[in-house]
Scaffold this motif. Structure first.
Motif: not given
Length: 279
Positions: A164-189
């Motif tokens: 219910s409570v978190y004193p600290i939360v870290y958020i950020d995005a990592i760019w990864l190469k993801i296979r989607d529908g047979g195509v590899v593309a850069n996506k933000a995780c």
């Protein structure tokens, strides 16, 4: 630790492998036969423990249960398909552990499938790889059933209730190469890591998006709130435009703190390369 095999025993195995075929083929055939022998011997031992007496022991007379022949089945191992005979008892109460009933794959074949799947291989590619490397023919339907279990586990983890409570939360995005529908593309995780009241870090979730933006983070924080998080004391993030306002629209009392690492990295843009080390 003492050696499992002596030098003489290893020499005997090498000779046996040479008798079974040239090069790798002989070794693979020897490993297959050894796998078969070890599995069958282990199941015979399990049955003796289950019945309480060895094969042919008169102590078994009148116990109400006895050996009742064997059945043959093929199991997939990392040495390829192996035909084994499985002992039975008359009452049908024997449940072998080393080769469970209805099991058709041994030797962590499932782990191999999941490892290849995690690396982005399709079910067809995985089947071809196992056939080529291990001689184990695994159907695409079987591979799909194994990977579907993981997909279900991931879905349950992603939607699990949070503190219910978190004193600290870290958020950020990592760019990864993801296979989607047979195509590899850069996506933000998009990654959210929370520190609970006992100081332990927890990954709250992972979310894939085409780009990183304040609107996407607002959706992520809304999902986190819906999973039970009522308050975040400090949220640490980068200097993404509009992000503080997006955070406070979900958690009005949360203090938004710019990450020091991001701050230093951004400040270095205004310094010459020769001065960065000193700074």
């Amino acid at each position: 630790m003492a050696a499992v095999l002596s030098a003489d025993q290893i020499d005997a195995l090498v000779t046996a492998a040479e008798d079974l075929g040239q090069g790798r083929h002989g070794v693979e055939e020897l490993l297959s036969q050894m796998t078969k022998a070890v599995l069958e011997r282990a199941m015979e031992t399990e049955l003796s423990d289950h019945l309480g007496y060895e094969a042919g022991d008169p102590a078994g007379h009148g116990t109400g249960n006895s050996r009742n022949g064997k059945t043959t089945k093929s199991v997939q191992t990392l040495q390829g398909p192996v035909q084994i005979t499985v002992p039975r008892d008359r009452n049908g109460s024997f449940e072998p552990v080393i080769v469970p009933k209805r099991a058709r794959r041994l030797g962590k074949v499932e782990d191999m499938i999941l490892s290849l799947y995690a690396r982005g291989m399709t079910t067809r590619d995985i089947g071809s790889h196992l056939q080529e490397i291990y001689g184990s023919k695994v159907s695409a339907a079987t591979i799909s059933r194994v990977t579907d279990v993981v997909a279900d586990e991931v879905a349950q983890w992603q939607s699990r209730p949070l503190e219910s409570v978190y004193p600290i939360v870290y958020i950020d995005a990592i760019w990864l190469k993801i296979r989607d529908g047979g195509v590899v593309a850069n996506k933000a995780c998009h990654v959210a890591v929370g520190v609970d009241l006992e100081g332990r870090k927890q990954v709250l979730g992972l979310w894939l998006g085409a780009t990183e933006g304040a609107k996407f983070w607002a959706n992520v924080l809304t999902e986190i709130r819906n999973r039970g998080v009522r308050d975040i004391l400090i949220l640490c993030c980068d200097g993404l435009t509009g992000l503080p306002a997006a955070v406070n629209s979900i958690y009005p009392e949360t203090v938004v703190q710019t990450c020091v690492v991001h701050l230093l990295r951004s400040a270095m843009k205004y310094a010459s390369y020769s001065d960065r080390k000193t700074m």
